[in-house]
Design a protein around this motif. Structure first.
Motif, PDB file in Angstrom:
ATOM      1  N   VAL A 117      35.084  26.201  21.861  1.00  0.00           N
ATOM      2  CA  VAL A 117      35.658  26.838  23.041  1.00  0.00           C
ATOM      3  C   VAL A 117      34.862  27.790  23.537  1.00  0.00           C
ATOM      4  O   VAL A 117      34.874  28.121  24.781  1.00  0.00           O
ATOM      5  CB  VAL A 117      37.382  27.082  22.388  1.00  0.00           C
ATOM      6  CG1 VAL A 117      37.875  27.711  23.719  1.00  0.00           C
ATOM      7  CG2 VAL A 117      37.934  25.855  22.084  1.00  0.00           C
ATOM      8  N   SER A 118      34.228  28.477  22.496  1.00  0.00           N
ATOM      9  CA  SER A 118      33.229  29.894  23.009  1.00  0.00           C
ATOM     10  C   SER A 118      32.308  29.470  24.161  1.00  0.00           C
ATOM     11  O   SER A 118      32.012  30.393  25.021  1.00  0.00           O
ATOM     12  CB  SER A 118      32.717  30.461  21.834  1.00  0.00           C
ATOM     13  OG  SER A 118      31.760  29.574  21.186  1.00  0.00           O
ATOM     14  N   GLN A 119      31.920  27.982  24.181  1.00  0.00           N
ATOM     15  CA  GLN A 119      31.019  27.593  25.164  1.00  0.00           C
ATOM     16  C   GLN A 119      31.429  27.438  26.736  1.00  0.00           C
ATOM     17  O   GLN A 119      30.667  27.080  27.415  1.00  0.00           O
ATOM     18  CB  GLN A 119      30.330  26.258  24.625  1.00  0.00           C
ATOM     19  CG  GLN A 119      29.541  26.369  23.248  1.00  0.00           C
ATOM     20  CD  GLN A 119      29.232  24.897  22.897  1.00  0.00           C
ATOM     21  OE1 GLN A 119      29.936  23.886  23.129  1.00  0.00           O
ATOM     22  NE2 GLN A 119      28.472  25.050  21.942  1.00  0.00           N
ATOM     23  N   SER A 120      32.634  27.636  26.937  1.00  0.00           N
ATOM     24  CA  SER A 120      33.231  27.516  28.080  1.00  0.00           C
ATOM     25  C   SER A 120      32.940  28.670  28.863  1.00  0.00           C
ATOM     26  O   SER A 120      32.825  28.282  30.197  1.00  0.00           O
ATOM     27  CB  SER A 120      34.731  27.424  27.992  1.00  0.00           C
ATOM     28  OG  SER A 120      35.225  28.737  27.263  1.00  0.00           O
ATOM     29  N   GLU A 121      32.557  29.550  28.515  1.00  0.00           N
ATOM     30  CA  GLU A 121      31.872  30.936  29.358  1.00  0.00           C
ATOM     31  C   GLU A 121      30.760  30.503  30.186  1.00  0.00           C
ATOM     32  O   GLU A 121      30.201  31.064  31.074  1.00  0.00           O
ATOM     33  CB  GLU A 121      31.531  32.052  28.502  1.00  0.00           C
ATOM     34  CG  GLU A 121      30.420  31.660  27.353  1.00  0.00           C
ATOM     35  CD  GLU A 121      30.050  32.998  26.714  1.00  0.00           C
ATOM     36  OE1 GLU A 121      29.209  33.643  26.879  1.00  0.00           O
ATOM     37  OE2 GLU A 121      30.666  33.010  25.447  1.00  0.00           O
ATOM     38  N   TYR A 122      29.909  29.399  30.034  1.00  0.00           N
ATOM     39  CA  TYR A 122      28.664  29.053  30.562  1.00  0.00           C
ATOM     40  C   TYR A 122      29.106  28.353  31.748  1.00  0.00           C
ATOM     41  O   TYR A 122      28.298  27.866  32.702  1.00  0.00           O
ATOM     42  CB  TYR A 122      27.795  28.198  29.729  1.00  0.00           C
ATOM     43  CG  TYR A 122      27.438  28.974  28.368  1.00  0.00           C
ATOM     44  CD1 TYR A 122      26.290  29.865  28.735  1.00  0.00           C
ATOM     45  CD2 TYR A 122      27.746  28.733  27.286  1.00  0.00           C
ATOM     46  CE1 TYR A 122      25.847  30.560  27.406  1.00  0.00           C
ATOM     47  CE2 TYR A 122      27.380  29.210  26.148  1.00  0.00           C
ATOM     48  CZ  TYR A 122      26.495  30.276  26.166  1.00  0.00           C
ATOM     49  OH  TYR A 122      25.709  30.735  25.086  1.00  0.00           O
ATOM     50  N   TYR A 123      30.533  28.009  31.895  1.00  0.00           N
ATOM     51  CA  TYR A 123      30.862  26.878  33.052  1.00  0.00           C
ATOM     52  C   TYR A 123      31.768  27.676  33.996  1.00  0.00           C
ATOM     53  O   TYR A 123      32.540  28.604  33.656  1.00  0.00           O
ATOM     54  CB  TYR A 123      31.564  25.927  32.764  1.00  0.00           C
ATOM     55  CG  TYR A 123      30.548  24.976  31.768  1.00  0.00           C
ATOM     56  CD1 TYR A 123      29.443  24.129  32.444  1.00  0.00           C
ATOM     57  CD2 TYR A 123      30.541  25.065  30.148  1.00  0.00           C
ATOM     58  CE1 TYR A 123      28.666  23.400  31.662  1.00  0.00           C
ATOM     59  CE2 TYR A 123      29.581  24.373  29.617  1.00  0.00           C
ATOM     60  CZ  TYR A 123      28.665  23.506  30.217  1.00  0.00           C
ATOM     61  OH  TYR A 123      27.669  22.887  29.430  1.00  0.00           O
ATOM     62  N   ASN A 124      31.899  27.216  35.315  1.00  0.00           N
ATOM     63  CA  ASN A 124      33.053  27.708  36.347  1.00  0.00           C
ATOM     64  C   ASN A 124      33.932  26.760  36.233  1.00  0.00           C
ATOM     65  O   ASN A 124      33.930  25.696  36.754  1.00  0.00           O
ATOM     66  CB  ASN A 124      32.265  27.865  37.631  1.00  0.00           C
ATOM     67  CG  ASN A 124      33.276  28.269  38.722  1.00  0.00           C
ATOM     68  OD1 ASN A 124      34.370  28.600  38.497  1.00  0.00           O
ATOM     69  ND2 ASN A 124      32.683  28.362  40.099  1.00  0.00           N
ATOM     70  N   THR A 125      35.068  27.198  35.601  1.00  0.00           N
ATOM     71  CA  THR A 125      35.949  26.218  35.174  1.00  0.00           C
ATOM     72  C   THR A 125      36.909  26.139  36.664  1.00  0.00           C
ATOM     73  O   THR A 125      38.026  25.135  36.537  1.00  0.00           O
ATOM     74  CB  THR A 125      37.117  26.982  34.231  1.00  0.00           C
ATOM     75  OG1 THR A 125      37.624  28.026  34.601  1.00  0.00           O
ATOM     76  CG2 THR A 125      36.630  27.001  32.793  1.00  0.00           C
ATOM     77  N   ALA A 126      36.732  26.669  37.586  1.00  0.00           N
ATOM     78  CA  ALA A 126      37.196  26.378  39.043  1.00  0.00           C
ATOM     79  C   ALA A 126      36.831  24.931  39.564  1.00  0.00           C
ATOM     80  O   ALA A 126      37.716  24.083  40.240  1.00  0.00           O
ATOM     81  CB  ALA A 126      37.019  27.556  39.828  1.00  0.00           C
ATOM     82  N   ASN A 127      35.387  24.647  39.121  1.00  0.00           N
ATOM     83  CA  ASN A 127      35.155  23.236  39.703  1.00  0.00           C
ATOM     84  C   ASN A 127      34.523  22.308  38.616  1.00  0.00           C
ATOM     85  O   ASN A 127      33.994  21.406  38.695  1.00  0.00           O
ATOM     86  CB  ASN A 127      34.053  23.585  40.912  1.00  0.00           C
ATOM     87  CG  ASN A 127      33.058  24.190  40.335  1.00  0.00           C
ATOM     88  OD1 ASN A 127      32.644  24.520  39.221  1.00  0.00           O
ATOM     89  ND2 ASN A 127      32.074  24.663  41.333  1.00  0.00           N
ATOM     90  N   THR A 128      34.839  22.597  37.494  1.00  0.00           N
ATOM     91  CA  THR A 128      34.291  22.012  36.341  1.00  0.00           C
ATOM     92  C   THR A 128      35.254  21.683  35.242  1.00  0.00           C
ATOM     93  O   THR A 128      36.050  22.780  34.471  1.00  0.00           O
ATOM     94  CB  THR A 128      33.053  22.573  35.548  1.00  0.00           C
ATOM     95  OG1 THR A 128      31.933  22.833  36.498  1.00  0.00           O
ATOM     96  CG2 THR A 128      32.593  21.712  34.465  1.00  0.00           C
ATOM     97  N   ALA A 129      35.571  20.408  34.803  1.00  0.00           N
ATOM     98  CA  ALA A 129      36.494  19.806  34.067  1.00  0.00           C
ATOM     99  C   ALA A 129      35.841  20.202  32.565  1.00  0.00           C
ATOM    100  O   ALA A 129      34.778  19.430  32.362  1.00  0.00           O
ATOM    101  CB  ALA A 129      37.119  18.622  34.277  1.00  0.00           C
TER     102      ALA A 129
END
Length: 697
Positions: A117-129
């Protein structure tokens, strides 16, 4: 050897088998110093044969580099919200064997799998599932995929199932959904949607991509001491992995699990092999197809090419053979064969990245395992004589042993001529252009080409870029003409015409002889018939040269005499031709619009016309407005070509459109009976272009 009597050959082959069995009794692992000169001679012979079947190191490098740039082009001009794909498997690795199929992996760009879950910081969750890999309850090499964010594609959302109050993407449901989008002729094969188009097998795997290396494969990175090099290991780890839609048949969640795919890593590993290792891998593939799988119908599906790849990976990494070179190629093959035999005996084939994942678990076990082992052991007892059962290798082994003093040259520049390498350059560059034809981002593509020109590139990549440039130029010229035809503003039309003509002349400058026909098409479209005919006459003279390279066929001696040693630009302008491709969204010739619309309706993006058919077709169209006698002569030439060609100038896949064009010309002259016959012939051909709607109308 052609005058060698049958009785002598029987005696000779008996002695050959005896010699090879004797060789097998030697200690292969401590092998090189004491191996007899005759065996080195035979290994060198097999090396040369494999260079001709599989390719020389230069040919394989050309194939890979051209596919590399194809991938780079797609990556740069594909939008974030769409899907992307990569070619994988043996074709991507550099093989061009007859049985090499086309393996494609597709994944949605706006989806990413993470390992923590910590790897989510590398992505823009507004446009990446984001999708979380959960492997704690799955067998080695498999995992569950939990959907973390609502921003997902329709396919991913539709495939979700709820377990323990969490949403997981079901692999079986996802596969069913994606397969429904493919051709009705496709079938499910493992995680792939498989089919055959015009004799070529394909596998499409719809998957998800992960930018991180899976932690349960971390032991692999610590195991890489001797091979591959640290730089290769780092690149493989940086590129992550994929997840393909198939679960473990014995796992607790077989319908929901996904298998981890290291396809990109495997391509990199194969590229890091030296050429002798690559040829050994090719020999293993041939041995599987022509020897092992011919033993019995009961066992011919137990082993596959992936097992051969795994075998060569482990053999190289375990450093069993101290030196891989042409003189001991057969020794390398034998070490691999012995390892495979041991695995079949034990019923364990360890995945190269996750050894705990036994690739034999569901197929090679029980009575089937015993039968396979006995068959392989019989081959093992024959020693290297088992290679005599390979239809590809057998004649050359016999010749090598019959002529022990025959000098074997392993110099690749002598094995293959300049023309051979140019054929590869042409065919591979065409494959790359085919890959970008569906991408209609013209402006973005032009900017991308500008960036590539300023970056360091190999010769083979420049060949591809030059071909892509000519393609984009003629495509843009017709797009502009289509856009401004109906504006009614004369000044604007004049400017567009001037720009388009300049682009088409550049196309001919950068491209092949056949690219001149795009200029003729353009002149015909804007009613400049005499100028079109002038271009066609020049093209006709060039296409009549005896050293012409067309569809991979060329008189090598004449080609080398005429253009050998000259620059690539000179060669392709003077000696190379390809078929004419019409994109679905562009009107090139109004007479072919119904065919383009029919193809588009059936999801066929390009109509491809044999260059000689197009030459006669354009001459017929232009002369109709100038000289009816010459127009009839052009039609007669077209008719002779379509009726009597045996595949030299009209490939069988292009016969549907060729008969169609002949019918169009005959209908325009009022010969309706002949036109009806041509249209009927078009309908009986392989429906490569899916133009039957237009033909029937």
């Amino acid at each position: 050897m052609s005058n060698f009597r049958f009785q002598d050959r029987v005696v000779y082959e008996h002695n050959t088998i005896y010699f090879l069995r004797f060789f097998n009794s030697l200690n292969m692992e401590s092998f090189l110093p004491q191996i007899c000169e005759g065996m080195q001679h035979m290994s060198e012979t097999v090396f040369v044969v494999l260079c001709q079947i599989v390719g020389t190191s230069q040919q394989v490098t050309m194939r890979r580099e051209m596919m590399d740039i194809s991938e780079m082009i797609r990556r740069r001009i594909t939008y974030h919200g769409t899907s992307t794909y990569m070619l994988s498997g043996s074709y991507r690795e550099g093989f061009r064997l007859k049985e090499s199929d086309f393996d494609f992996m597709y994944w949605p760009n706006k989806h990413r799998v993470i390992m923590d879950v910590s790897q989510s910081e590398y992505y823009n969750t507004a446009n990446t599932a984001l999708i979380l890999s959960e492997s704690s309850e799955s067998p080695p090499g498999f995992t569950l995929l939990q959907l973390l964010t609502p921003f997902a594609s329709k396919n991913a959302n539709s495939a979700c199932v709820r377990m323990n109050d969490r949403l997981y993407i079901s692999s079986s449901t996802y596969l069913q959904i994606t397969s429904s989008l493919m051709s009705s002729y496709s079938t499910l094969h493992g995680p792939c949607i498989s089919g055959n188009i015009a004799g070529y097998d394909y596998d499409h795997a719809h998957c998800f991509v992960c930018d991180f290396w899976p932690p349960f494969a971390s032991s692999w990175t610590h195991r890489c001491h001797s091979w591959p090099d640290p730089e290769v290991v780092d690149e493989i780890v940086r590129n992550g992995c994929h997840f393909v839609a198939i679960g473990h048949p014995l796992g607790p969640h077989g319908n929901e699990e996904w298998r981890i795919s290291f396809s990109r890593a495997e391509c990199k590993l194969v590229s890091s092999m030296n050429h002798c290792q690559f040829l050994t891998y090719g020999l293993l593939k041939l041995f599987l197809k022509e020897v092992v799988n011919q033993q019995s119908e009961e066992t011919d599906k137990l082993l596959c090419s992936y097992h051969m790849k795994t075998t060569i990976f482990w053999t190289i990494q375990q450093n069993t053979l101290p030196q891989w070179c042409p003189q001991n190629l057969l020794a390398g093959f034998w070490v691999c064969f012995k390892l495979l035999l041991r695995w079949v005996h034990e019923g364990i084939c360890p995945n190269f990245f996750i050894p705990q994942n036994n690739l034999f678990l569901t197929k090679v076990h029980g009575s089937a395992q015993n039968r396979l082992f006995l068959q392989l052991h019989e081959l093992y007892k024959k020693g290297l004589a088992c290679l005599l059962e390979s239809s590809s290798i057998r004649p050359y082994i016999i010749d090598a042993l019959y002529n022990p003093r025959l000098s074997i040259c392993t110099n690749e520049n002598i094995i293959m001529s300049e023309a051979d390498y140019d054929v590869v350059s042409v065919m591979e560059s065409l494959n790359v252009v085919h890959a970008i034809r569906n991408l209609c981002h013209t402006t973005k593509t032009i900017h991308m080409i500008e960036q590539f020109v300023e970056s360091p590139m190999t010769h083979y990549q420049l060949v591809v870029l030059q071909k892509c440039t000519s393609y984009v130029l003629h495509r843009t010229a017709f797009l502009l003409q289509n856009m401004y035809t109906f504006t009614g503003v004369n000044k604007q039309l004049y400017i567009v015409d001037k720009i388009s003509c300049h682009m088409l002349k550049l196309t001919a400058k950068f491209g092949y002889i056949s690219d001149m026909l795009y200029i003729a098409m353009y002149y015909y479209k804007i009613f400049r018939y005499r100028e079109a005919l002038s271009v066609l006459e020049m093209a006709k003279v060039k296409l009549a040269q005896p050293y012409l390279m067309y569809k991979g066929d060329v008189d090598r001696e004449r080609y080398n005499e005429s253009v050998g040693g000259q620059s690539w630009s000179t060669k392709i302008r003077q000696a190379v031709a390809e078929d004419i491709s019409l994109n679905r969204e562009i009107c090139y010739i109004s007479e072919l619009l119904p065919e383009q619309q029919s193809a588009l309706k059936n999801k066929k993006s390009v109509v491809t016309i044999p260059v000689f058919v197009m030459l006669h077709f354009l001459k017929f169209l232009c002369y109709r407005h100038i000289d009816t006698t010459s127009s009839q002569a052009a039609l007669n030439e077209l008719q002779v070509l379509v009726h009597h060609d045996q595949g030299m100038y009209v490939h069988y896949l292009l016969r549907d459109i060729s008969w169609e064009i002949l019918g169009i010309c005959q209908q325009m002259t009022g010969n309706l009976q002949a036109a009806l016959y041509s249209y009927q012939q078009s309908l009986t051909q392989y429906p490569f272009h899916m133009i039957h709607t237009a033909t029937q109308r």
